[in-house]
Scaffold this motif. Structure first.
Motif, short mmCIF file in Angstrom:
data_model
loop_
_atom_site.label_atom_id
_atom_site.label_comp_id
_atom_site.label_asym_id
_atom_site.label_seq_id
_atom_site.Cartn_x
_atom_site.Cartn_y
_atom_site.Cartn_z
N LEU A 42 11.02 -1.72 6.36
CA LEU A 42 10.87 -0.27 6.24
C LEU A 42 10.70 0.14 4.78
O LEU A 42 9.85 0.98 4.45
N ARG A 43 11.48 -0.47 3.88
CA ARG A 43 11.37 -0.15 2.46
C ARG A 43 9.97 -0.46 1.95
O ARG A 43 9.34 0.35 1.26
N TRP A 44 9.46 -1.65 2.29
CA TRP A 44 8.14 -2.03 1.80
C TRP A 44 7.03 -1.20 2.44
O TRP A 44 6.00 -0.94 1.81
N LEU A 45 7.24 -0.79 3.70
CA LEU A 45 6.26 0.08 4.34
C LEU A 45 6.20 1.43 3.63
O LEU A 45 5.11 1.95 3.36
N LEU A 46 7.35 1.98 3.29
CA LEU A 46 7.38 3.26 2.56
C LEU A 46 6.71 3.13 1.19
O LEU A 46 5.96 4.01 0.78
N ALA A 70 -2.28 0.30 -15.84
CA ALA A 70 -0.92 0.01 -16.31
C ALA A 70 0.01 -0.26 -15.13
O ALA A 70 0.85 -1.16 -15.18
N LEU A 71 -0.15 0.50 -14.05
CA LEU A 71 0.64 0.28 -12.84
C LEU A 71 0.36 -1.11 -12.26
O LEU A 71 1.28 -1.83 -11.86
N GLY A 72 -0.90 -1.50 -12.22
CA GLY A 72 -1.27 -2.82 -11.71
C GLY A 72 -0.69 -3.95 -12.55
O GLY A 72 -0.18 -4.94 -12.02
N ILE A 73 -0.75 -3.82 -13.87
CA ILE A 73 -0.19 -4.83 -14.77
C ILE A 73 1.32 -4.92 -14.58
O ILE A 73 1.90 -6.02 -14.54
N TYR A 74 1.97 -3.77 -14.45
CA TYR A 74 3.43 -3.77 -14.26
C TYR A 74 3.80 -4.44 -12.94
O TYR A 74 4.73 -5.24 -12.88
N HIS A 75 3.06 -4.13 -11.87
CA HIS A 75 3.32 -4.76 -10.57
C HIS A 75 3.06 -6.26 -10.64
O HIS A 75 3.78 -7.05 -10.01
N LEU A 76 2.06 -6.69 -11.40
CA LEU A 76 1.79 -8.12 -11.56
C LEU A 76 2.96 -8.81 -12.26
O LEU A 76 3.39 -9.89 -11.84
N ASN A 77 3.50 -8.18 -13.30
CA ASN A 77 4.66 -8.75 -14.00
C ASN A 77 5.87 -8.85 -13.06
O ASN A 77 6.60 -9.85 -13.09
N SER A 124 11.94 -1.39 -8.45
CA SER A 124 11.12 -1.20 -9.65
C SER A 124 9.68 -0.85 -9.30
O SER A 124 9.07 0.00 -9.95
N ALA A 125 9.14 -1.49 -8.27
CA ALA A 125 7.77 -1.20 -7.86
C ALA A 125 7.64 0.23 -7.34
O ALA A 125 6.67 0.94 -7.65
N THR A 126 8.63 0.68 -6.57
CA THR A 126 8.60 2.04 -6.04
C THR A 126 8.74 3.07 -7.15
O THR A 126 8.02 4.07 -7.17
N LYS A 127 9.67 2.83 -8.08
CA LYS A 127 9.82 3.75 -9.22
C LYS A 127 8.53 3.84 -10.02
O LYS A 127 8.15 4.92 -10.46
N ALA A 128 7.86 2.71 -10.21
CA ALA A 128 6.61 2.70 -10.98
C ALA A 128 5.54 3.53 -10.29
O ALA A 128 4.80 4.26 -10.95
N VAL A 129 5.44 3.44 -8.96
CA VAL A 129 4.45 4.23 -8.24
C VAL A 129 4.77 5.72 -8.36
O VAL A 129 3.88 6.55 -8.55
N VAL A 130 6.05 6.07 -8.26
CA VAL A 130 6.44 7.48 -8.39
C VAL A 130 6.12 8.00 -9.79
O VAL A 130 5.58 9.11 -9.95
N ILE A 131 6.40 7.21 -10.82
CA ILE A 131 6.10 7.62 -12.19
C ILE A 131 4.59 7.76 -12.38
O ILE A 131 4.12 8.72 -13.01
N ALA A 132 3.82 6.82 -11.83
CA ALA A 132 2.36 6.92 -11.93
C ALA A 132 1.85 8.17 -11.21
O ALA A 132 0.93 8.84 -11.70
N MET A 133 2.46 8.49 -10.06
CA MET A 133 2.07 9.70 -9.33
C MET A 133 2.36 10.94 -10.18
O MET A 133 1.54 11.86 -10.23
#
Length: 196
Positions: A42-46, A70-77, A124-133
């Protein structure tokens, strides 16, 4: 000092109103995180839906490509840290307190311990998407750039990084999946009770 003076109350141990609001908000936030912890799919689906919403927004607005890069590079790391063992076997330290990966077939089973645990990866991935949004709400982050170059550079970086990680996995013979310890079946329970 007056009895109802809020600054006097803060000095005598009672927290101020903003402090109580932030504390309560943090407690509610932590409660929701604790409730979401066992629900991995559920977390990953959200997070996937949130990322899809972000990508749709970037596509619709036709901008913020540098934020997306930048979001893509962060997710890759994050992903590389998720795939890596906590104790890197290439360093050859004996000071790992028994946390090293087994190197022989007859060694004791040790589960794969990640450098970045799954929950922290998701968080961390979810926070990064929210910040990018949130960054897409400000024109200052909409730097004009030729986006196909960024896509090609990201794909090249992804391939090089994953190739290095796969070589590391092959060299030190580990798989970043923990399937668990072997379980042996005992005698079947027939349900019969014998009286003595």
């Amino acid at each position: 000092m007056a009895e109802g003076d809020s600054s006097g109350e803060a000095l005598h141990g009672r927290p101020s109103l903003p402090s109580r609001v932030f504390t309560r908000t943090g407690q509610v936030y932590q409660t929701w995180l604790d409730r979401l912890t066992p629900h991995t799919p559920l977390r990953w689906l959200l997070t996937t839906l949130l990322a899809a919403g972000y990508l749709a927004r970037v596509y619709w607005l036709q901008g913020w490509y540098i934020v997306t890069y930048a979001l893509g590079i962060y997710h890759l790391n994050l992903f590389i840290a998720f795939l890596s063992p906590k104790v890197d076997p290439s360093f050859g330290d004996d000071s790992d307190d028994g946390m090293a990966l087994p190197t022989r077939q007859n060694e004791e089973f040790r589960p794969f311990i990640r450098r970045l645990p799954e929950f922290k990866f998701w968080y961390s991935a979810t926070k990064a998407v929210v910040i990018a949004m949130l960054c897409t709400c400000f024109d200052a982050f909409n730097v004009p750039v030729f986006w196909p170059i960024l896509v090609m550079y990201f794909l090249l970086l992804f391939c090089i990084t994953m190739k290095r990680q796969i070589k590391h996995m092959i060299k030190y013979r580990y798989i970043p999946l923990t399937t668990g310890k072997r379980r042996y079946k005992g005698k079947e329970d027939t349900g019969k009770v014998f009286a003595s």
